[in-house]
Design an enzyme around this catalytic site. Structure first.
Site: not given
Ligand code: FRU
Length: 475
Positions: A22, A38, A46, A79, A147, A199
């Site tokens: 994000d 992110q 991730w 986020s 978020d 989200e």
């Molecule tokens: C959306 C999300 C957000 C979270 C972030 C974690 O893509 O799942 O809700 O803050 O990515 O990386």
């Protein structure tokens, strides 16, 4: 750049290396567009979530900066947003040096997995960040609570935050005078699409309405991740949606997620930037040593209560030569080559119309060659615009990747107007005045650079078509 960077976007932000998702903390400040995101500083999937950082003076040329807010033993940095606290309401700067304040989600690394809202601040225009000693500033003991989208609400003279309660399909609003202490205002939802968790909310005024963006994963129209929007009013406490809205998608393609808009954009602009990816296969897209890119920044407007989108006008400054310009042309049934070499990235504008009632489908094949192509088509019987990426090149890295992504669209009277932005590994389609958008990643061979027209059942009229070469925005 070596063969390894074949798919490196030339018009879009991608990190030098490692994983991104994000966009975070989008703010225009002292003449610079900040893009936090992110970021995994340690790998290309991730994990270790931190806020990476890049800056640009024109939304085109990005300079990657050091990691802004890093994960540590206790927490990952999920986020959130950044505001300019001009009056130093938070006391985290001074009257002389008002701070930029980041409001992000702390995700605890212990077994609790709690998500709480925290602050970090910068008094050097976003270069370096310090976590607030009083963190967290908002904790309801929930594992799915994230978020924060924060903005200054001028009418009520206070900060407003929108937060996602993902598994309840709710957006919860809070208010604060100092960014440190927050009081609950109201809840919105469930409404619209609830086929997956909610989200990354973003609430902002646009024209005479307020718009609420809510990302959803899975349950998007192309499968997996997508972003819906609501229009309505916001009185400083409650967001009231306009009546009788069906689900409305910001983008009907597979690769437009977690998009939010810039705080403090000059000239009343509302600039939107998404992550150009999908949680279905984001960890497998065949790029190295980076993984993930942002979509092209889009200018938002409302037209008859619906969102319209266009690439930001800065794009025009990258234009070089016109590679092809046609007016009042016709392409017969089948496929016809229009241009042998568009290059890997370019801009295309066209108005197409069926030549007869027998023309059941028509469109353009981009990034064509060696048996691969990506079709931007219109199905007249179904009344749908689509991208078909089943033969777009490397599609085998994930079973969910190949597919046809469709958007309902009545054929406009004057023909189908298309604006298409093609990059080394993406295609973004803005149709019908930007009222319908489709964004897809593609991974064609770099040599696949021909452009074709195609038509089924009858001929297609090419009322206008212009292909423009662009300068690369890569530094
Ligand atoms: C959306 C999300 C957000 C979270 C972030 C974690 O893509 O799942 O809700 O803050 O990515 O990386």
């Amino acid at each position: 750049r070596g063969r390894a960077e074949t798919y490196r976007p030339r018009l879009h932000f991608s990190p030098a290396k490692n994983w991104i998702n994000d966009p975070n903390g989008l703010i225009h400040h002292e003449g610079r567009w900040h893009l936090f995101f992110q970021y995994n500083p340690e790998g290309d999937v991730w994990g270790n979530m931190s806020w990476g950082h890049a800056v640009s003076s024109d939304l085109l040329h990005w300079e990657e900066r050091p990691v802004a807010i890093a994960h540590d033993e206790q927490e990952m940095i999920f986020s959130g947003s950044v505001v300019y606290d001009e009056r130093n309401t938070s006391g985290l700067g001074s009257a002389d040096r008002p701070p930029l304040v980041a409001i992000y989600t702390s995700t605890l690394k212990d077994d609790s997995g709690l998500q709480r809202q925290s602050l970090a601040y910068s008094t050097d225009a976003g270069e370096t960040w310090t976590k607030y000693a009083g963190n967290p500033v908002l904790d309801i003991g929930a594992r799915d609570f994230r978020d924060p989208s924060v903005f200054w609400h001028a009418d009520s003279g206070r900060w407003v935050m929108a937060l996602a309660l993902p598994t309840e399909y709710k957006i919860r609003f809070y208010a604060s005078d100092d960014l440190k202490s927050w009081r609950q205002l109201s809840d919105f939802g469930p409404l619209g699409a609830t086929g997956g968790i909610w989200e990354c909310p973003n609430l902002f005024p646009l024209g005479d309405r307020w718009v609420l963006l809510v990302s959803l994963n899975p349950g998007g129209p192309a499968g997996g991740s997508a972003t819906q929007y609501f229009t309505g009013t916001f009185d400083g406490t409650t967001f009231s949606p306009d009546p009788e809205q069906g689900t409305r998608w910001v983008d009907h393609g597979a690769d437009c997620y977690a998009g939010i808009t810039y705080n403090d954009a000059p000239d009343g602009r509302r600039v939107f930037l998404p992550w150009m990816n999908n949680w279905l296969y984001a960890d497998r897209v065949p790029t190295t040593p980076w993984r993930g890119a942002m979509g092209f920044p889009r200018e938002l407007a409302l037209h008859n209560g619906r969102l319209t989108q266009a690439p930001v006008h800065e794009l025009e400054s990258l234009r070089t030569r016109t590679l092809l310009s046609l007016t009042d042309a016709t392409a017969p049934e089948g496929t016809r080559r229009l241009l042998a070499d568009t290059g890997q990235f370019y801009e295309l504008e066209a108005v197409l119309a069926p030549e007869s009632p027998a023309t059941s489908a028509f469109g353009l094949d981009i990034r064509t060659g060696g048996g691969s192509y990506t079709r931007v088509g219109y199905d007249t019987a179904a009344g749908e615009l689509y991208i078909d990426r089943r033969s777009s090149g490397d599609v085998g890295f994930a079973a969910e990747f190949p597919g046809v992504h469709r958007a309902p669209l009545a054929l406009p009277d004057g023909g189908l107007d298309l604006r298409i932005l093609v990059d080394a590994s993406s295609v973004e389609v803005y149709a019908a005045g930007g009222t319908v958008c489709l964004t897809d990643q593609i991974f064609p061979d770099p040599s696949a650079c021909a452009l074709r027209a195609y038509a089924d059942g009858g001929a297609v009229g090419i009322e206008t078509l212009r292909v423009r070469a662009l300068r690369s925005a890569l530094r």
